[in-house]
Enzyme design. Structure first.
Site, PDB file in Angstrom:
ATOM      1  N   CYS A  23       0.833  -1.204   0.000  1.00  0.00           N
ATOM      2  CA  CYS A  23       0.000   0.000   0.000  1.00  0.00           C
ATOM      3  C   CYS A  23       0.871   1.259   0.000  1.00  0.00           C
ATOM      4  O   CYS A  23       2.068   1.214   0.217  1.00  0.00           O
ATOM      5  CB  CYS A  23      -0.905   0.006   1.228  1.00  0.00           C
ATOM      6  SG  CYS A  23      -2.001  -1.428   1.323  1.00  0.00           S
ATOM      7  N   GLY A  55      -1.239   0.859  -4.718  1.00  0.00           N
ATOM      8  CA  GLY A  55      -2.530   0.350  -4.268  1.00  0.00           C
ATOM      9  C   GLY A  55      -3.656   0.934  -5.072  1.00  0.00           C
ATOM     10  O   GLY A  55      -3.798   2.146  -5.160  1.00  0.00           O
ATOM     11  N   ASN A 129       1.126   0.426   5.658  1.00  0.00           N
ATOM     12  CA  ASN A 129       1.744  -0.218   4.502  1.00  0.00           C
ATOM     13  C   ASN A 129       2.527  -1.406   5.022  1.00  0.00           C
ATOM     14  O   ASN A 129       3.456  -1.247   5.813  1.00  0.00           O
ATOM     15  CB  ASN A 129       2.668   0.776   3.780  1.00  0.00           C
ATOM     16  CG  ASN A 129       3.504   0.120   2.694  1.00  0.00           C
ATOM     17  OD1 ASN A 129       3.188  -0.952   2.218  1.00  0.00           O
ATOM     18  ND2 ASN A 129       4.577   0.770   2.300  1.00  0.00           N
ATOM     19  N   GLY A 130       2.161  -2.600   4.583  1.00  0.00           N
ATOM     20  CA  GLY A 130       2.828  -3.813   5.048  1.00  0.00           C
ATOM     21  C   GLY A 130       1.815  -4.871   5.418  1.00  0.00           C
ATOM     22  O   GLY A 130       0.647  -4.830   5.001  1.00  0.00           O
ATOM     23  N   TYR A 266      10.311  -4.061  -8.690  1.00  0.00           N
ATOM     24  CA  TYR A 266       8.969  -3.866  -9.225  1.00  0.00           C
ATOM     25  C   TYR A 266       8.154  -2.807  -8.502  1.00  0.00           C
ATOM     26  O   TYR A 266       7.483  -1.998  -9.125  1.00  0.00           O
ATOM     27  CB  TYR A 266       8.224  -5.210  -9.161  1.00  0.00           C
ATOM     28  CG  TYR A 266       6.773  -5.172  -9.590  1.00  0.00           C
ATOM     29  CD1 TYR A 266       6.422  -5.281 -10.936  1.00  0.00           C
ATOM     30  CD2 TYR A 266       5.740  -5.042  -8.653  1.00  0.00           C
ATOM     31  CE1 TYR A 266       5.098  -5.261 -11.333  1.00  0.00           C
ATOM     32  CE2 TYR A 266       4.410  -5.018  -9.054  1.00  0.00           C
ATOM     33  CZ  TYR A 266       4.098  -5.124 -10.391  1.00  0.00           C
ATOM     34  OH  TYR A 266       2.781  -5.095 -10.780  1.00  0.00           O
TER      35      TYR A 266
END
Length: 484
Positions: A23, A55, A129-130, A266
């Site tokens: 995210c 996201g 985020n995670g 990526y």
């Protein structure tokens, strides 16, 4: 024909879903006197826009005017969730924002972030985020009925909100027993907080507006977009608070750096910097090293747009083989509410990529991409290039084979679905229909990142997980009722 499910996807074929990004989180604080000029909701909107690649399921912003927190969130892309009229209602001097891919909890409105919780002192809005790996253990600390959503973020927000002390005091107690990947940006009515887990698996950076205001974001590119100056990375195991007294920092755990290597491959934008190293420069260097590891006689190096472009540039530089465009990407295909029929789906990748026949016909091609997950997309590309008249198709991948799933914030396929988890390189080559296939080695990828191996998480490539994951803590839907 099945109806569309209303969810946004940038994948043409749902059976060949690419790795879903971690995210994106963003937060901004300015002095109350600057609130009308700074328009923190619009700064957050543009920050999330810069992080949209991380996201694409849902987006949300929470804003405080010093007295109350207002949250607006919904399913969809940032530009679909917010417009001028919505942003104009989100007034204040402090905001946090989030764009989400689901890793724990389904892609539903309830699980969209920021997650808001009432506290004894007011409110708490949290973005994450995670992915936590001891979510059931943490959830067991809560009274029954407290959870209103099924994400690990909801559990963490509930623990912080029901602690009884202020956010800093709650964080000091809860974070040391929280395991997994978590870069957090959260707020109460007057203070912006940021946290990075002891391993620092996901990125998080601090920026400033000419020392008047402060910004926290997942990537440095988001700082650039909103005109903030990069100050530093939030350190692993660090908790910071930002208010009228400036930035206060403390450690809640000893750092054990294990930054995600896949960010370089990526996840991150090419114009982002991680640990002082440009992601674009890293990806070009990976391409150079890939050319030296897997040379082949050919006429043209082409990327799979846009993911393979930097490495293809590096491959061409090192090999001396000309770089060119062989595939044209339609940037507007894929983000749709329409479920394609089987007939439409059989058109395959052509809806998204179309070959330049005059550049391809009769030529030996090297096709560079960043990774292979299930292989369906690469298989379709090889077939398309041959149909366009390519004499040979040699596939080069700028990451090692992805053999293991990620439990730290990337919604990878399971090991059974990963083509490299089941087949050898030669078997994958045969499956793709390519004349040759070469992956960069893990050692060369690490060397290109310029980060020591022991400071990187490489679990998706080598199966060495820096934080052990219990079977009971695995799975996207572990907090949701069983349907069986």
């Amino acid at each position: 024909m099945p109806l569309g499910d209303g969810r946004l996807s940038h994948d043409l074929d749902p059976s060949d879903r690419s790795p879903q990004d971690a995210c994106g989180v963003f937060g901004v604080w300015v002095p109350p006197s600057e609130a009308s000029r700074a328009e923190v909701s619009k700064l957050t909107y543009y920050g999330l826009y810069a992080l949209q690649h991380r996201g694409q399921e849902s987006a949300g912003i929470a804003v405080s005017d010093g007295a109350r927190i207002v949250v607006f969130k919904d399913m969809g892309l940032v530009a679909q969730v917010f417009d001028e009229s919505v942003l104009n209602t989100l007034r204040g001097h402090l905001a946090v924002g989030h764009c989400r891919y689901s890793t724990t909890g389904s892609p539903t409105w309830e699980n969209a972030q920021p997650t808001f919780r009432s506290t004894d002192a007011g409110g708490l809005a949290l973005t994450h985020n995670g992915n936590l790996i001891n979510t059931p253990e943490l959830a067991a600390r809560l009274d029954p009925g407290v959870l209103t959503a099924t994400s690990d973020t909801e559990v963490l927000a509930a623990l912080l909100a029901t602690h009884g002390g202020g956010p800093m005091e709650a964080a000091r107690e809860i974070l040391p027993v929280t395991r997994g990947a978590y870069s957090l940006v959260f707020m109460d009515e007057g203070t912006l907080y940021a946290v990075r887990d002891p391993e620092g698996i996901r990125p998080l950076v601090l920026g400033s507006f000419e020392d008047v205001g402060w910004v926290v974001a997942s990537e440095t590119a988001a700082l650039d977009i909103v005109g903030a100056r990069f100050v530093r990375e939030i350190e692993p195991g660090e908790l910071i608070a930002i208010d009228a007294d400036g930035v206060r920092s403390e450690r809640f755990a000893e750092p054990r750096p294990k930054g995600c290597l896949f960010e370089y491959v990526y996840l991150a934008r090419p114009d982002t910097t991680i640990a002082g190293r440009s992601v674009q420069a890293t990806r070009v260097e990976v391409g150079r090293r890939l050319a030296r590891e897997h040379p082949v006689e050919a006429d043209l190096v082409i990327p799979t747009p846009e993911s393979g472009t930097p490495a293809a540039i590096g491959y061409a530089e090192a090999s001396g083989i000309p770089y060119g465009q062989g595939l044209v990407k339609n940037s507007y295909v894929g983000r749709t509410f329409i479920q394609p029929s089987q007939t439409i789906r059989q058109l395959g990748i052509r809806l998204k990529l179309n070959p330049l026949r005059e550049a391809i016909e009769g030529r030996r091609l090297i096709v560079v991409d960043d990774s292979i997950v299930r292989g369906n997309t690469q298989r379709a590309i090889v077939r398309m290039l041959r149909d366009a008249g390519a004499a040979e198709v040699h596939v080069r991948i700028s990451s090692p084979p992805v053999k293991w799933p990620c439990f730290y914030g990337i919604d990878f396929a399971t090991r059974a679905e990963l083509i490299a988890g089941n087949l050898s390189v030669e078997e994958i080559r045969d499956s793709l229909g390519a004349d040759s296939l070469g992956y960069i080695s893990l050692d060369e990828l690490i060397a290109a990142s310029q980060i020591p191996k022991d400071r990187l998480c490489r679990a998706c490539f080598d199966g060495v997980y820096p934080i052990p994951v219990d079977e009971d803590s695995r799975g996207k839907h572990l907090l949701e009722p069983s349907t069986t």
